[in-house]
Design a protein around this motif. Structure first.
Motif, PDB file in Angstrom:
ATOM      1  N   MET A  94      39.356 -34.284   5.402  1.00 33.68           N
ATOM      2  CA  MET A  94      40.320 -33.392   6.048  1.00 33.68           C
ATOM      3  C   MET A  94      40.126 -31.967   5.544  1.00 33.68           C
ATOM      4  SD  MET A  94      44.414 -33.659   6.365  1.00 33.68           S
ATOM      5  CE  MET A  94      44.489 -35.303   7.030  1.00 33.68           C
ATOM      6  N   TYR A  95      40.324 -31.046   6.425  1.00 32.00           N
ATOM      7  CA  TYR A  95      40.093 -29.645   6.104  1.00 32.00           C
ATOM      8  C   TYR A  95      41.068 -29.147   5.052  1.00 32.00           C
ATOM      9  CZ  TYR A  95      39.817 -24.588   6.897  1.00 32.00           C
ATOM     10  OH  TYR A  95      39.682 -23.241   6.738  1.00 32.00           O
ATOM     11  N   SER A  96      40.539 -28.424   4.033  1.00 32.08           N
ATOM     12  CA  SER A  96      41.455 -27.695   3.155  1.00 32.08           C
ATOM     13  C   SER A  96      40.963 -26.257   3.048  1.00 32.08           C
ATOM     14  CB  SER A  96      41.545 -28.364   1.782  1.00 32.08           C
ATOM     15  OG  SER A  96      40.332 -28.163   1.100  1.00 32.08           O
ATOM     16  N   VAL A  97      41.908 -25.341   2.880  1.00 38.56           N
ATOM     17  CA  VAL A  97      41.572 -23.920   2.948  1.00 38.56           C
ATOM     18  C   VAL A  97      40.789 -23.521   1.686  1.00 38.56           C
ATOM     19  CG1 VAL A  97      42.512 -21.591   3.148  1.00 38.56           C
ATOM     20  CG2 VAL A  97      43.685 -23.515   4.252  1.00 38.56           C
ATOM     21  N   PRO A  98      39.553 -23.014   1.877  1.00 37.41           N
ATOM     22  CA  PRO A  98      38.759 -22.631   0.708  1.00 37.41           C
ATOM     23  C   PRO A  98      39.164 -21.247   0.195  1.00 37.41           C
ATOM     24  CG  PRO A  98      37.540 -22.219   2.721  1.00 37.41           C
ATOM     25  CD  PRO A  98      38.859 -22.766   3.150  1.00 37.41           C
ATOM     26  N   LYS A  99      38.937 -21.044  -1.077  1.00 35.92           N
ATOM     27  CA  LYS A  99      39.064 -19.673  -1.580  1.00 35.92           C
ATOM     28  C   LYS A  99      37.848 -18.914  -1.083  1.00 35.92           C
ATOM     29  CE  LYS A  99      41.830 -20.266  -5.663  1.00 35.92           C
ATOM     30  NZ  LYS A  99      41.869 -20.463  -7.097  1.00 35.92           N
ATOM     31  N   LEU A 100      38.010 -17.652  -0.814  1.00 34.78           N
ATOM     32  CA  LEU A 100      36.873 -16.875  -0.320  1.00 34.78           C
ATOM     33  C   LEU A 100      36.229 -16.128  -1.488  1.00 34.78           C
ATOM     34  CD1 LEU A 100      38.193 -15.393   3.052  1.00 34.78           C
ATOM     35  CD2 LEU A 100      36.800 -17.439   2.707  1.00 34.78           C
ATOM     36  N   LYS A 101      34.873 -16.273  -1.537  1.00 35.44           N
ATOM     37  CA  LYS A 101      34.171 -15.535  -2.593  1.00 35.44           C
ATOM     38  C   LYS A 101      33.897 -14.118  -2.123  1.00 35.44           C
ATOM     39  CE  LYS A 101      32.033 -19.625  -4.512  1.00 35.44           C
ATOM     40  NZ  LYS A 101      31.851 -20.489  -3.322  1.00 35.44           N
ATOM     41  N   SER A 102      33.608 -14.031  -0.833  1.00 34.04           N
ATOM     42  CA  SER A 102      33.325 -12.703  -0.266  1.00 34.04           C
ATOM     43  C   SER A 102      34.284 -12.470   0.905  1.00 34.04           C
ATOM     44  CB  SER A 102      31.872 -12.658   0.215  1.00 34.04           C
ATOM     45  OG  SER A 102      31.737 -11.688   1.226  1.00 34.04           O
ATOM     46  N   PHE A 103      34.681 -11.229   1.079  1.00 35.67           N
ATOM     47  CA  PHE A 103      35.543 -10.891   2.220  1.00 35.67           C
ATOM     48  C   PHE A 103      34.775 -10.105   3.270  1.00 35.67           C
ATOM     49  CE2 PHE A 103      38.455 -11.951  -1.148  1.00 35.67           C
ATOM     50  CZ  PHE A 103      39.459 -12.661  -0.483  1.00 35.67           C
ATOM     51  N   SER A 104      33.446 -10.237   3.267  1.00 41.97           N
ATOM     52  CA  SER A 104      32.618  -9.542   4.266  1.00 41.97           C
ATOM     53  C   SER A 104      32.857 -10.164   5.640  1.00 41.97           C
ATOM     54  CB  SER A 104      31.141  -9.674   3.890  1.00 41.97           C
ATOM     55  OG  SER A 104      30.748 -11.026   4.061  1.00 41.97           O
ATOM     56  N   GLU A 105      32.527  -9.399   6.706  1.00 44.04           N
ATOM     57  CA  GLU A 105      32.664  -9.896   8.086  1.00 44.04           C
ATOM     58  C   GLU A 105      31.958 -11.228   8.248  1.00 44.04           C
ATOM     59  OE1 GLU A 105      34.134  -8.814  10.874  1.00 44.04           O
ATOM     60  OE2 GLU A 105      34.911  -6.888  10.181  1.00 44.04           O
ATOM     61  N   ALA A 106      30.726 -11.302   7.711  1.00 42.45           N
ATOM     62  CA  ALA A 106      29.924 -12.509   7.877  1.00 42.45           C
ATOM     63  C   ALA A 106      30.603 -13.697   7.209  1.00 42.45           C
ATOM     64  CB  ALA A 106      28.531 -12.308   7.302  1.00 42.45           C
ATOM     65  N   ALA A 107      31.127 -13.483   6.004  1.00 40.09           N
ATOM     66  CA  ALA A 107      31.795 -14.569   5.280  1.00 40.09           C
ATOM     67  C   ALA A 107      33.050 -14.997   6.024  1.00 40.09           C
ATOM     68  CB  ALA A 107      32.131 -14.116   3.868  1.00 40.09           C
ATOM     69  N   LEU A 108      33.810 -14.004   6.554  1.00 35.98           N
ATOM     70  CA  LEU A 108      35.016 -14.321   7.319  1.00 35.98           C
ATOM     71  C   LEU A 108      34.660 -15.118   8.570  1.00 35.98           C
ATOM     72  CD1 LEU A 108      37.006 -10.965   6.978  1.00 35.98           C
ATOM     73  CD2 LEU A 108      37.753 -13.209   6.183  1.00 35.98           C
ATOM     74  N   ASP A 109      33.610 -14.667   9.297  1.00 39.12           N
ATOM     75  CA  ASP A 109      33.156 -15.388  10.501  1.00 39.12           C
ATOM     76  C   ASP A 109      32.924 -16.853  10.198  1.00 39.12           C
ATOM     77  OD1 ASP A 109      33.303 -13.301  12.186  1.00 39.12           O
ATOM     78  OD2 ASP A 109      31.149 -12.804  12.183  1.00 39.12           O
ATOM     79  N   LYS A 110      32.213 -17.084   9.119  1.00 39.64           N
ATOM     80  CA  LYS A 110      31.845 -18.445   8.758  1.00 39.64           C
ATOM     81  C   LYS A 110      33.079 -19.284   8.450  1.00 39.64           C
ATOM     82  CE  LYS A 110      27.942 -20.361   6.377  1.00 39.64           C
ATOM     83  NZ  LYS A 110      27.174 -20.301   5.133  1.00 39.64           N
ATOM     84  N   ALA A 111      33.994 -18.692   7.668  1.00 40.31           N
ATOM     85  CA  ALA A 111      35.210 -19.408   7.269  1.00 40.31           C
ATOM     86  C   ALA A 111      36.073 -19.737   8.501  1.00 40.31           C
ATOM     87  CB  ALA A 111      36.002 -18.576   6.274  1.00 40.31           C
ATOM     88  N   VAL A 112      36.191 -18.755   9.417  1.00 36.81           N
ATOM     89  CA  VAL A 112      37.001 -18.973  10.629  1.00 36.81           C
ATOM     90  C   VAL A 112      36.379 -20.053  11.499  1.00 36.81           C
ATOM     91  CG1 VAL A 112      37.816 -17.905  12.779  1.00 36.81           C
ATOM     92  CG2 VAL A 112      38.021 -16.661  10.633  1.00 36.81           C
ATOM     93  N   GLU A 113      35.077 -20.027  11.576  1.00 41.69           N
ATOM     94  CA  GLU A 113      34.375 -21.021  12.396  1.00 41.69           C
ATOM     95  C   GLU A 113      34.663 -22.436  11.897  1.00 41.69           C
ATOM     96  OE1 GLU A 113      29.845 -21.854  13.221  1.00 41.69           O
ATOM     97  OE2 GLU A 113      30.351 -19.727  13.484  1.00 41.69           O
ATOM     98  N   LYS A 114      34.602 -22.612  10.591  1.00 41.08           N
ATOM     99  CA  LYS A 114      34.880 -23.923   9.991  1.00 41.08           C
ATOM    100  C   LYS A 114      36.299 -24.369  10.298  1.00 41.08           C
ATOM    101  CE  LYS A 114      31.928 -24.797   6.044  1.00 41.08           C
ATOM    102  NZ  LYS A 114      31.827 -24.656   4.596  1.00 41.08           N
TER     103      LYS A 114
END
Ligand code: PHE
Length: 372
Positions: free
Chosen positions: A1-21
């Motif tokens: 089950m999905y759990s919200v990860p902590k973000l290591k980077s707040f770059s656009e690319a990192a955000l894109d990836k996190a949102v996609e997941k």
């Protein structure tokens, strides 16, 4: 089950990836919702104030974001909120309309053919028209055909050809409503509202050679002030039979049969002398009161419809006056006939026990509905 990860980077690319997941997880979990309990659990998991996914995203992504990334992260979080809310709402719709199922989900503007239709209330025959039809059908069964004529009539058809000479006092018995501004015409052409259906006798005999057997339903007018038993507009059913060797006996037999058909086989008929310019001899016909059975009483109460006499006056009739044949080119030496006319509203009043003729015409649906 999905759990919200902590973000290591707040770059656009990192955000894109996190949102996609997150979106993939949301989609998968939404598709698994099959019933109300699951839908509730789904909603709580994503939207609960305390530790729903959205709250966690707020804490782990937005609050944790460095100052210069707050704006973009904030926008992303708002987008995610909208997506999650949309998915939860959709899951709810599935619960409310389980038949459509997740895979065959109908667009919200689709036509649901299982909904009940719009009911359009059906009208019904007006009690007076219904009564007229009943009277007419009694005579149709005897071989009479139906004729109609204009309500706006000339003086000639309403009076003159029916053997009311100009200025004859018999005209006064029918309080006539005249059409205005007719004075420049010869009297016979002046227009009026017909006071009886008898002009259709003339119009029919002008067109048809004997034998004639007709029944004439229609609207008539007289200048009577409205009250419980009078209306300036009312309805008549007229009859005319002309052939060779028609006698008063035929008149009596025909009308006696018609009254039994209308009011029941136990009613009796009785004739008394009267006068109409277009019949000779003329009569008024009474039927024994079908409300009190002719006794004049209802239990210990006096019977109102027959005024305690046991008889109800129902129509005027007579043998066609030979003078009338003169107006329509019939040979009075060869033919004879009878005519009759009755008030349909009065008969409807008696049949249905209505105590005010005005009820028929003031258009109150609550009254009229009762005859459907
Ligand atoms: N026309 C007459 C009336 O309205 C009724 C009637 C009709 C009488 C036919 C005799 C014959 O009063």
């Amino acid at each position: 089950m999905y759990s919200v990860p902590k973000l290591k980077s707040f770059s656009e690319a990192a955000l894109d990836k996190a949102v996609e997941k997150l979106r993939a997880a949301l989609k998968q979990e939404a598709a698994a919702v099959k019933n109300g309990a699951e839908q509730k659990a789904f909603r709580d998991r994503w939207m609960a104030r305390k530790d729903g996914v959205l709250t966690e995203i707020n804490d782990l992504w937005l609050k944790a974001a460095p100052k210069d990334a707050k704006r973009t992260v904030g926008q992303r979080v708002n987008e995610i909120r909208a997506i999650v809310e949309g998915a939860v709402k959709k899951a709810e719709e599935i619960r409310l309309h389980p038949a459509t199922g997740p895979s065959s989900r109908a667009p919200s503007d689709a036509l649901d053919i299982t909904l009940p239709g719009i009911r359009r209330p059906l009208g019904s025959e007006h009690p007076v028209i219904k009564t007229m039809h009943e009277i007419v059908s009694v005579f149709r069964n005897l071989g009479y055909s139906v004729q109609e004529g204009p309500v706006i009539e000339t003086d000639y058809y309403n009076f003159e050809a029916l053997n009311f000479p100009p200025n004859h006092p018999a005209r006064d018995t029918q309080d006539t409503l005249f059409i205005a501004n007719q004075e420049s015409k010869p009297q016979r052409d002046r227009l009026l509202l017909r006071t009886h259906t008898s002009p259709v006798q003339i119009r029919t005999m002008e067109r048809m050679k004997p034998p004639v057997r007709i029944v004439i339903p229609g609207k008539v007018h007289r200048n009577d002030p409205p009250d419980a038993s009078h209306s300036p507009m009312f309805h008549q059913v007229e009859g005319l039979a002309v052939d060779t060797n028609i006698t008063f006996c035929d008149l009596k037999g025909t009308l006696d049969h018609a009254m039994k058909a209308l009011f029941g086989s136990s009613v009796k008929t009785s004739f008394r002398p009267s006068f109409f310019p277009f019949t000779e001899p003329s009569a008024e016909m009474m039927v024994s009161c079908f409300i009190c059975g002719g006794s004049g009483k209802r239990g210990s109460e006096p019977c109102r419809p027959c005024k305690q006499t046991g008889w109800i006056e129902i129509l005027g009739c007579g043998m066609v006056d030979p003078n009338v044949y003169g107006f329509v080119d019939y040979d009075p030496k060869k033919v004879s006939g009878f005519a009759f006319g009755m008030g349909a509203d009065r008969i409807a009043i008696l049949k249905y026990g209505v105590d005010d003729i005005q009820l028929f015409f003031n258009g109150d649906v609550r009254f009229l509905e009762q005859f459907g």
